[in-house]
Write an enzyme that holds these catalytic residues in place. Structure first.
Site, PDB file in Angstrom:
ATOM      1  N   ASP A 290      18.065  39.497  84.555  1.00  0.00           N
ATOM      2  CA  ASP A 290      17.020  40.421  84.139  1.00  0.00           C
ATOM      3  C   ASP A 290      16.082  40.620  85.334  1.00  0.00           C
ATOM      4  O   ASP A 290      16.032  39.783  86.239  1.00  0.00           O
ATOM      5  CB  ASP A 290      16.273  39.826  82.947  1.00  0.00           C
ATOM      6  CG  ASP A 290      15.168  40.727  82.453  1.00  0.00           C
ATOM      7  OD1 ASP A 290      15.393  41.943  82.398  1.00  0.00           O
ATOM      8  OD2 ASP A 290      14.086  40.213  82.134  1.00  0.00           O
TER       9      ASP A 290
ATOM     10  N   ASP B 122      15.387  38.650  75.971  1.00  0.00           N
ATOM     11  CA  ASP B 122      16.791  38.904  76.297  1.00  0.00           C
ATOM     12  C   ASP B 122      17.737  38.112  75.401  1.00  0.00           C
ATOM     13  O   ASP B 122      18.870  37.824  75.788  1.00  0.00           O
ATOM     14  CB  ASP B 122      17.050  38.557  77.768  1.00  0.00           C
ATOM     15  CG  ASP B 122      16.231  39.418  78.707  1.00  0.00           C
ATOM     16  OD1 ASP B 122      16.310  40.645  78.591  1.00  0.00           O
ATOM     17  OD2 ASP B 122      15.505  38.858  79.547  1.00  0.00           O
TER      18      ASP B 122
END
Length: 747
Positions: free
Chosen positions: A440, A644
């Site tokens: 990410d 996430d």
């Protein structure tokens, strides 16, 4: 009664799990026996770890209980109790193991003193190989040999008879059966020859006594080595002080740690360890957090900063408010996680478990075949018996059972020292085989603390009106961008207004109506999100901001764009070096972000990532991970453990970076205490090294038995030498695993 009625009448059942501490195991055959016994209970799934002497059991509380599990273990010939508090359990284990070690050491000294005279006459015997048909010189009278060997066999060696009896009563066979059977055969033959005064026949008192003595020596060395494997966890347990200075009526009073409550204010002086998790309320100092994060540089703590139990206050005086005590501290969570990981089994261990489960019966068959064939071919029943004894003695499955768990214990312990918290052995194995890593952007490659850099207003809209609308929409969000918007609004003295009809589009934006306002609905989010809602804007003025890697957030009311807010999140100084290390390790890095393409391009270029995808929503990240896995690539995902979550769950192994909360520790396969992508590289390289140690240990354990058993069967090993080799094999496997304690991550 029909099927539906039968189902309705079934009492509600709930899944439960428990950790059992086991006593009485002597080899992996014991562990296999206990595991098989527990798994026979309906609704029960157990994993027994020989190295940690523990069992982790999942069971159906409607069909079993902790008491019934313990009873099943005891019927199999062993002892068990429920493990509750990790720290207290460790202290009890230490006390028990210390007492057992001292008793074992005392017995070994006595056995060695009685056996050394018997071994003295083995020197000329081994020199000319006389155990295999030559003249057998006897330096001691046989009655004296009998007197020396008997207490070793039946007093010192009683542990083997007790263990063998338990195993046989439970329907299994273990190392104790092999040792008891082999040494008893050698002693009984020699005793009969001595009592009947058969001068022409050899005696083998030294063989049985030497085997028992050497096995005890091996157990001593093994116990010491196994104690060293858990030194990392012991070190963690020692970090937290036993007392704390709590302010009572503004006066610091030293109290036991158990008396500290959430909300208490504590004084931590320079040179003292922080006793609980908390928030600094007064004072400023540098705190050494290396024992938890592996980061050597002290961290400056000022009012509002978080501190954790076990960290060391280096200089100033701190007054902290307790927020986490006892089992709710980060340190306690780390200890629990490491203990669970050390008790878990890796998939690579399955073969060793299968072999250990049938090993002893197969060895007994080989020993019987050796006896029969050696007697038939050589015509010497005595020598055939000694060859069979050598087979029984050398074929111990301990090395095979210790090969995997000892490496896992040391590897996970070393990881904890470096701030790498590995949940279980499966995660460690997957991390070691990783080939693609999905990262990410926000909070992983960047610092995760965006700041507002520019506020652009359109069509005569004031800055105050723009910030009020933005702050009102962001006031309930936990996203880092929302915090940044609220911070700049507070700095400008702008207060958010109440909202009605609020709705959130995760990863995109939010919409709502200001309370008491008749105006149209307000929106905030990415430019793509606003375009989906029919709001268009001329963003030519902001193109330079995008090229600079800044994130743009649009604010609108109805179809009118009020303006843009530009935010910047600094790339971590270590991210580029970490990406380069991943490349050298042969790992492909893919960056996924919900940000715009220009910002994604800027960040990817700065850190050296060639493969990146912008505008990816949380569900899209999970789809991307699954697509990589579908190509047979072992794929990992690095994120913050919360936003996430779908992608982390989809990955073969997930990493929560920079996570200090219990939530993150529970969410990820591997939790990284320090917020640095280099910690991910360290975790992967440590996992690879640990897997290499496991493979080495399994290779040596298998080769030891593949070579040792035939040598003994063909009469090329005296039982005493076989006993020494057996002891050496277990110690060498543990010693090889202990090398991981000195592991350092290559740069």
């Amino acid at each position: 009664m029909d099927a539906t009625a039968a189902l309705d009448s079934t009492p509600a059942r709930a899944a439960a799990e428990v950790d059992l501490a086991l006593e009485g195991m002597t080899c992996t055959a014991c562990a296999a026996r206990i595991e098989k016994t527990l798994n026979r209970i309906p609704g029960t799934r157990a994993a027994v770890n020989f190295a940690t002497e523990s069992a982790h059991v999942h069971f159906d509380s409607g069909r079993a209980s902790s008491e019934s599990l313990i009873a099943a273990v005891e019927r199999a010939g062993y002892r068990a109790h429920v493990r509750r508090d990790v720290a207290a359990e460790r202290r009890d284990d230490d006390a028990r193991k210390t007492a057992a070690y001292r008793a074992l050491k005392r017995e070994f000294v006595i056995a060695a003193a009685l056996t050394l005279p018997l071994l003295a006459q083995m020197v000329p015997m081994l020199a000319n190989g006389s155990w295999h048909g030559g003249a057998h010189p006897e330096l001691l009278p046989r009655w004296l040999q009998l007197a020396l060997a008997t207490p070793v066999q039946f007093w010192i060696g009683r542990r083997f008879y007790v263990g063998a009896g338990h195993a046989l009563r439970g329907g299994g066979a273990n190392m104790d059966v092999l040792i008891a059977l082999g040494t008893t055969m050698a002693w009984a033959l020699s005793a009969v020859v001595t009592v009947l005064d058969l001068r022409q026949q050899h005696v083998y008192f030294e063989a049985g006594a030497a085997v028992i003595t050497l096995v005890l020596l091996g157990k001593l060395l093994e116990a010491r080595a196994k104690a060293s494997t858990s030194s990392a966890l012991e070190g963690l347990l020692r970090l937290q002080p036993k007392t704390a200075r709590v302010l009572r009526n503004s006066v610091p009073v030293e109290v036991p740690l158990a008396d500290v409550a959430v909300g208490d204010r504590l004084v931590v002086r320079a040179g003292e360890s922080v006793p609980v998790d908390g928030i600094v309320r007064e004072g400023q100092s540098s705190v050494d957090e290396s024992m938890l994060s592996g980061e050597s540089r002290p961290v400056v703590k000022a009012p509002g900063a978080r501190v954790h139990a076990g960290t060391l206050n280096q200089e100033g005086l701190l007054v902290c408010e307790a927020t986490g005590i006892g089992d709710a501290t980060l340190l306690a969570g780390i200890v629990r996680l490491v203990a669970d990981a050390q008790a878990s089994k890796a998939p690579i261990q399955r073969l060793a478990d299968q072999v250990s489960g049938v090993f002893v019966p197969i060895v007994i068959v080989i020993a019987l075949a050796t006896f029969a064939l050696a007697w038939w071919l050589g015509g010497d029943g005595t020598q055939a018996l000694i060859d069979a004894v050598a087979v029984l003695v050398i074929a111990c499955p301990c090395a095979l059972g210790l090969a995997t768990p000892t490496a896992i214990i040391v590897g996970t312990g070393r990881g904890a020292q470096l701030g790498v918290l590995i949940r279980n052995a499966t995660a460690l194995e997957h991390a070691g085989r990783l080939r693609t890593l999905v990262v990410d952007k926000t909070g992983t490659l960047t610092e995760g603390k965006p700041e507002v850099t520019d506020v652009l207003t359109f069509d005569g809209v004031s800055r105050v009106d723009l910030l009020r609308a933005a702050a009102s929409l962001e006031q309930g969000s936990t996203h880092p961008l929302a915090y940044a918007v609220l911070a700049v609004a507070r700095a400008d003295g702008v207060s958010p207004e109440p909202l009605v009809e609020f709705s959130l589009a995760p990863g995109k934006g939010a919409r709502g109506r200001l309370a008491g306002s008749s105006a149209s609905e307000a929106l905030i989010g990415s430019l793509d999100y606003l375009a989906e809602q029919g709001v268009a804007a001329d963003v030519a003025r902001a193109e330079g901001l995008q090229r600079a890697g800044k994130t743009l957030v649009g604010v609108a009311v109805g179809s009118q764009m009020l303006g843009l807010i530009a935010l910047a999140d600094r790339v971590r100084p270590t991210s580029a070096a970490a990406v380069a290390r991943l490349g050298r390790a042969g790992i492909d890095v893919v960056m996924l972000t919900g940000d715009n393409a220009a910002t994604a391009q800027a960040v990817a270029s700065e850190v050296g990532i060639a493969d990146f995808r912008a505008g990816v929503m949380p569900s899209g990240k999970a789809d991307a991970v699954r697509a990589l896995k579908s190509r047979g690539i072992v794929t990992g995902m690095v994120g913050d453990g919360i936003n996430d979550a779908p992608a982390l769950a989809a990955a073969d192994v997930s990493f929560a970076i920079g996570a200090g909360s219990d939530i993150a520790i529970e969410a990820a396969d591997i939790t990284l205490v320090r917020p640095d992508l280099n910690a991910v590289v360290d975790a992967i390289l440590l996992s690879r090294t640990t897997l290499a140690k496991i493979r080495q240990n399994l290779f040596f354990a298998f080769v030891y038995n593949v070579l040792g058993i035939p040598l003994a069967a063909f009469g090329l090993l005296h039982p005493a030498l076989a006993g020494a080799a057996m002891a050496a094999s277990s110690v060498s496997v543990v010693g090889n695993a202990l090398l991981l304690r000195r592991w350092k991550a290559p740069l």
